[in-house]
Design a protein around this motif. Structure first.
Motif, PDB file in Angstrom:
ATOM      1  N   LEU A   1       0.809  -1.186   0.059  1.00  0.00           N
ATOM      2  CA  LEU A   1       0.117   0.186  -0.094  1.00  0.00           C
ATOM      3  C   LEU A   1       0.762   1.398   0.115  1.00  0.00           C
ATOM      4  CD1 LEU A   1      -2.758   1.534   0.294  1.00  0.00           C
ATOM      5  CD2 LEU A   1      -2.382   1.069   2.596  1.00  0.00           C
ATOM      6  N   PHE A   2       1.866   1.226   0.969  1.00  0.00           N
ATOM      7  CA  PHE A   2       2.602   2.589   0.852  1.00  0.00           C
ATOM      8  C   PHE A   2       3.575   2.723  -0.021  1.00  0.00           C
ATOM      9  CE2 PHE A   2       2.257   2.218   5.944  1.00  0.00           C
ATOM     10  CZ  PHE A   2       1.054   2.861   5.892  1.00  0.00           C
ATOM     11  N   GLY A   3       4.188   1.619  -0.656  1.00  0.00           N
ATOM     12  CA  GLY A   3       4.868   1.508  -1.798  1.00  0.00           C
ATOM     13  C   GLY A   3       4.021   2.148  -3.050  1.00  0.00           C
ATOM     14  N   PHE A   4       2.872   1.618  -3.112  1.00  0.00           N
ATOM     15  CA  PHE A   4       1.975   2.188  -4.335  1.00  0.00           C
ATOM     16  C   PHE A   4       1.802   3.698  -4.177  1.00  0.00           C
ATOM     17  CE2 PHE A   4      -2.032   2.947  -6.304  1.00  0.00           C
ATOM     18  CZ  PHE A   4      -1.804   2.318  -7.778  1.00  0.00           C
ATOM     19  N   VAL A   5       1.533   3.939  -2.992  1.00  0.00           N
ATOM     20  CA  VAL A   5       1.321   5.376  -2.771  1.00  0.00           C
ATOM     21  C   VAL A   5       2.519   6.317  -3.105  1.00  0.00           C
ATOM     22  CG1 VAL A   5       0.425   7.101  -1.130  1.00  0.00           C
ATOM     23  CG2 VAL A   5      -0.767   4.982  -1.410  1.00  0.00           C
ATOM     24  N   LEU A   6       3.510   5.959  -2.558  1.00  0.00           N
ATOM     25  CA  LEU A   6       4.728   6.657  -2.786  1.00  0.00           C
ATOM     26  C   LEU A   6       5.121   6.598  -4.204  1.00  0.00           C
ATOM     27  CD1 LEU A   6       7.271   5.401   0.222  1.00  0.00           C
ATOM     28  CD2 LEU A   6       6.339   7.898  -0.281  1.00  0.00           C
ATOM     29  N   ALA A   7       5.043   5.517  -5.000  1.00  0.00           N
ATOM     30  CA  ALA A   7       5.296   5.442  -6.514  1.00  0.00           C
ATOM     31  C   ALA A   7       4.304   6.580  -7.225  1.00  0.00           C
ATOM     32  CB  ALA A   7       5.245   4.073  -6.622  1.00  0.00           C
ATOM     33  N   THR A   8       3.109   6.375  -6.879  1.00  0.00           N
ATOM     34  CA  THR A   8       2.161   7.408  -7.448  1.00  0.00           C
ATOM     35  C   THR A   8       2.568   8.683  -7.278  1.00  0.00           C
ATOM     36  OG1 THR A   8       0.463   5.605  -7.204  1.00  0.00           O
ATOM     37  CG2 THR A   8      -0.272   8.088  -7.636  1.00  0.00           C
ATOM     38  N   LEU A   9       2.914   9.159  -6.123  1.00  0.00           N
ATOM     39  CA  LEU A   9       3.160  10.506  -5.583  1.00  0.00           C
ATOM     40  C   LEU A   9       4.649  10.898  -6.260  1.00  0.00           C
ATOM     41  CD1 LEU A   9       2.669  10.709  -1.833  1.00  0.00           C
ATOM     42  CD2 LEU A   9       1.318  11.649  -3.534  1.00  0.00           C
ATOM     43  N   VAL A  10       5.373  10.134  -6.597  1.00  0.00           N
ATOM     44  CA  VAL A  10       6.760  10.516  -7.087  1.00  0.00           C
ATOM     45  C   VAL A  10       6.543  10.717  -8.733  1.00  0.00           C
ATOM     46  CG1 VAL A  10       8.977   9.518  -8.043  1.00  0.00           C
ATOM     47  CG2 VAL A  10       8.252   9.591  -5.614  1.00  0.00           C
ATOM     48  N   ARG A  11       5.653   9.838  -9.147  1.00  0.00           N
ATOM     49  CA  ARG A  11       5.080   9.846 -10.589  1.00  0.00           C
ATOM     50  C   ARG A  11       4.640  10.927 -11.078  1.00  0.00           C
ATOM     51  NH1 ARG A  11       8.361   7.311 -14.273  1.00  0.00           N
ATOM     52  NH2 ARG A  11       9.388   5.442 -13.404  1.00  0.00           N
TER      53      ARG A  11
ATOM     54  N   TYR B   1      11.359  -1.706   4.649  1.00  0.00           N
ATOM     55  CA  TYR B   1      11.382  -2.409   3.230  1.00  0.00           C
ATOM     56  C   TYR B   1      10.162  -1.762   2.492  1.00  0.00           C
ATOM     57  CZ  TYR B   1      14.660  -5.396   5.180  1.00  0.00           C
ATOM     58  OH  TYR B   1      15.720  -6.020   5.634  1.00  0.00           O
ATOM     59  N   THR B   2       9.342  -0.707   2.974  1.00  0.00           N
ATOM     60  CA  THR B   2       8.416  -0.047   1.810  1.00  0.00           C
ATOM     61  C   THR B   2       9.099   0.568   0.563  1.00  0.00           C
ATOM     62  OG1 THR B   2       6.746   0.424   3.814  1.00  0.00           O
ATOM     63  CG2 THR B   2       6.971   1.757   1.817  1.00  0.00           C
ATOM     64  N   GLY B   3      10.427   1.030   0.972  1.00  0.00           N
ATOM     65  CA  GLY B   3      11.237   1.395  -0.180  1.00  0.00           C
ATOM     66  C   GLY B   3      11.521   0.271  -1.331  1.00  0.00           C
ATOM     67  N   TYR B   4      11.583  -0.765  -0.997  1.00  0.00           N
ATOM     68  CA  TYR B   4      11.374  -1.956  -1.879  1.00  0.00           C
ATOM     69  C   TYR B   4      10.373  -1.855  -2.611  1.00  0.00           C
ATOM     70  CZ  TYR B   4      13.210  -6.273  -4.303  1.00  0.00           C
ATOM     71  OH  TYR B   4      13.529  -7.109  -5.004  1.00  0.00           O
ATOM     72  N   SER B   5       9.232  -2.061  -1.996  1.00  0.00           N
ATOM     73  CA  SER B   5       8.112  -1.893  -2.794  1.00  0.00           C
ATOM     74  C   SER B   5       7.821  -0.839  -3.693  1.00  0.00           C
ATOM     75  CB  SER B   5       6.942  -2.160  -1.849  1.00  0.00           C
ATOM     76  OG  SER B   5       6.755  -3.119  -1.163  1.00  0.00           O
ATOM     77  N   PHE B   6       8.312   0.225  -3.180  1.00  0.00           N
ATOM     78  CA  PHE B   6       8.159   1.613  -4.077  1.00  0.00           C
ATOM     79  C   PHE B   6       8.928   1.432  -5.067  1.00  0.00           C
ATOM     80  CE2 PHE B   6      10.904   5.152  -4.748  1.00  0.00           C
ATOM     81  CZ  PHE B   6      10.110   6.061  -5.491  1.00  0.00           C
TER      82      PHE B   6
ATOM     83  N   TYR C   1       7.135  -0.649  -7.681  1.00  0.00           N
ATOM     84  CA  TYR C   1       6.003  -0.004  -8.304  1.00  0.00           C
ATOM     85  C   TYR C   1       6.394   0.980  -9.480  1.00  0.00           C
ATOM     86  CZ  TYR C   1       2.623  -2.647  -5.765  1.00  0.00           C
ATOM     87  OH  TYR C   1       1.589  -3.684  -5.107  1.00  0.00           O
ATOM     88  N   ASP C   2       7.444   1.945  -8.854  1.00  0.00           N
ATOM     89  CA  ASP C   2       7.684   2.901  -9.592  1.00  0.00           C
ATOM     90  C   ASP C   2       8.333   2.583 -10.850  1.00  0.00           C
ATOM     91  OD1 ASP C   2       8.495   5.707  -9.982  1.00  0.00           O
ATOM     92  OD2 ASP C   2      10.882   5.169  -9.476  1.00  0.00           O
ATOM     93  N   ALA C   3       9.197   1.458 -10.846  1.00  0.00           N
ATOM     94  CA  ALA C   3       9.777   0.802 -12.378  1.00  0.00           C
ATOM     95  C   ALA C   3       8.581   0.494 -13.058  1.00  0.00           C
ATOM     96  CB  ALA C   3      10.722  -0.356 -12.000  1.00  0.00           C
ATOM     97  N   ALA C   4       7.555  -0.315 -12.581  1.00  0.00           N
ATOM     98  CA  ALA C   4       6.366  -0.776 -13.337  1.00  0.00           C
ATOM     99  C   ALA C   4       5.609   0.529 -13.885  1.00  0.00           C
ATOM    100  CB  ALA C   4       5.781  -1.780 -12.390  1.00  0.00           C
ATOM    101  N   MET C   5       5.446   1.390 -13.146  1.00  0.00           N
ATOM    102  CA  MET C   5       4.767   2.530 -13.479  1.00  0.00           C
ATOM    103  C   MET C   5       5.443   3.016 -14.783  1.00  0.00           C
ATOM    104  SD  MET C   5       3.298   4.349 -10.179  1.00  0.00           S
ATOM    105  CE  MET C   5       1.951   3.361  -9.138  1.00  0.00           C
ATOM    106  N   GLY C   6       6.574   3.051 -14.753  1.00  0.00           N
ATOM    107  CA  GLY C   6       7.262   3.745 -15.819  1.00  0.00           C
ATOM    108  C   GLY C   6       7.055   3.055 -17.174  1.00  0.00           C
ATOM    109  N   GLN C   7       6.583   1.686 -17.147  1.00  0.00           N
ATOM    110  CA  GLN C   7       6.589   0.761 -18.271  1.00  0.00           C
ATOM    111  C   GLN C   7       4.977   1.019 -18.701  1.00  0.00           C
ATOM    112  OE1 GLN C   7       9.222  -0.639 -19.821  1.00  0.00           O
ATOM    113  NE2 GLN C   7      10.417   0.465 -18.027  1.00  0.00           N
TER     114      GLN C   7
END
Length: 283
Positions: free
Chosen positions: A77-87, A160-165, A168-174
């Motif tokens: 959850l937190f990794g997805f939210v962080l990736a969304t915010l960064v993107r 370890y939330t940073g690992y999920s982030f 997700y961040d790499a996947a969102m970029g694709q």
């Protein structure tokens, strides 16, 4: 034929260390043995009968399961939210990615030791909560059986939330931007876009994180051992910690081997489920 020779070192390592080790451990689990003495008596399935009747084993199993479910869910959850915010940001992306991933590279021993001091009654966490709430809080987070496991879960999530982030961040970029643009044109809101478009497209990442999360939970030892050592009582005891306690501290090598076999069976069940889910996704 000669090409198969290149596989020989890997086969020797896997078969000789892993598979032979499991078979040897299965044999040791039928013994009443302290792990040191050359004398050992055969007890058959006695250790497994003892295991099924051992309340600490069931507590450790329940704690391991709760730890796995909570950490996986929160990290995703937190990794997805962080990736969304960064993107969705246009500035400071690199800095945000670095800050999110820094805890992952820290040694668990350093993290556990630091939080063991931060979570004492006079630690900085209570000082911060006292300032925020306006009340004098002196909670012993790791010494209270009602909060110790939750505290350990949150420590693991923080690290370890940073690992999920990152996943997700790499996947969102694709993701093809044309899909996002088409959804926008159709009137999808940001929440609908995330729930109905982005999240389903990241199903492969979800599966990877669940797999890695379960593996990590089954192997969890250092964080628990260095913060609470399974206490207070058995409130934070996990399977790996209980195996260590039986074999290393109490010299019950035969019973510890039986506990290890229970862990192997759990890992095997999960491996079968993983293969089936992966095959279904590919097909």
């Amino acid at each position: 034929m000669s090409s198969y020779l290149y596989l020989l070192p890997a086969l020797i390592l896997v078969v000789g260390v892993v598979h032979v080790g499991i078979v040897a451990n299965a044999y040791y689990s039928t013994l009443d043995w302290n792990g040191v003495s050359p004398d050992a008596s055969q007890v058959g399935v006695g250790n497994y009968v003892k295991l099924l009747q051992d309340p600490v084993f069931w507590t450790a199993l329940r704690n391991t399961f709760a730890f796995a479910v909570a950490t996986i869910a929160l990290q995703m959850l937190f990794g997805f939210v962080l990736a969304t915010l960064v993107r969705t940001r246009t500035v400071l992306r690199g800095l945000l990615r670095t800050l999110a991933f820094v805890p992952v590279v820290l040694a668990p021993a350093v993290v556990a030791t630091s939080f063991r001091f931060l979570l004492t009654p006079d630690g900085s966490i209570n000082d911060l909560l006292s300032i925020v709430t306006g009340q004098n809080i002196e909670q012993a987070w790791l010494a209270d059986p009602n909060t110790a496991l939750t505290a350990i879960i949150l420590i693991n999530v923080w690290q370890y939330t940073g690992y999920s982030f990152l996943i997700y961040d790499a996947a969102m970029g694709q993701i093809d931007t044309s899909i996002i643009e088409a959804a926008r044109i159709d009137g999808a809101s940001s929440l609908q876009l995330l729930r109905l478009i982005v999240a389903p497209l990241l199903s492969g990442s979800h599966l990877v994180l669940v797999v890695l999360g379960v593996i990590s939970a089954l192997k969890t030892f250092d964080l628990v051992y260095l913060t609470t050592a399974g206490g207070p009582g058995t409130s934070t005891q996990v399977l790996t910690g209980y195996i260590y306690r039986q074999v290393i501290e109490q010299f019950h090598a035969g019973y510890g081997a039986a506990l290890s076999m229970a862990l192997v069976v759990l890992a095997l069940i999960f491996a079968v489920l993983q293969v089936r889910l992966t095959s279904r996704k590919v097909n």
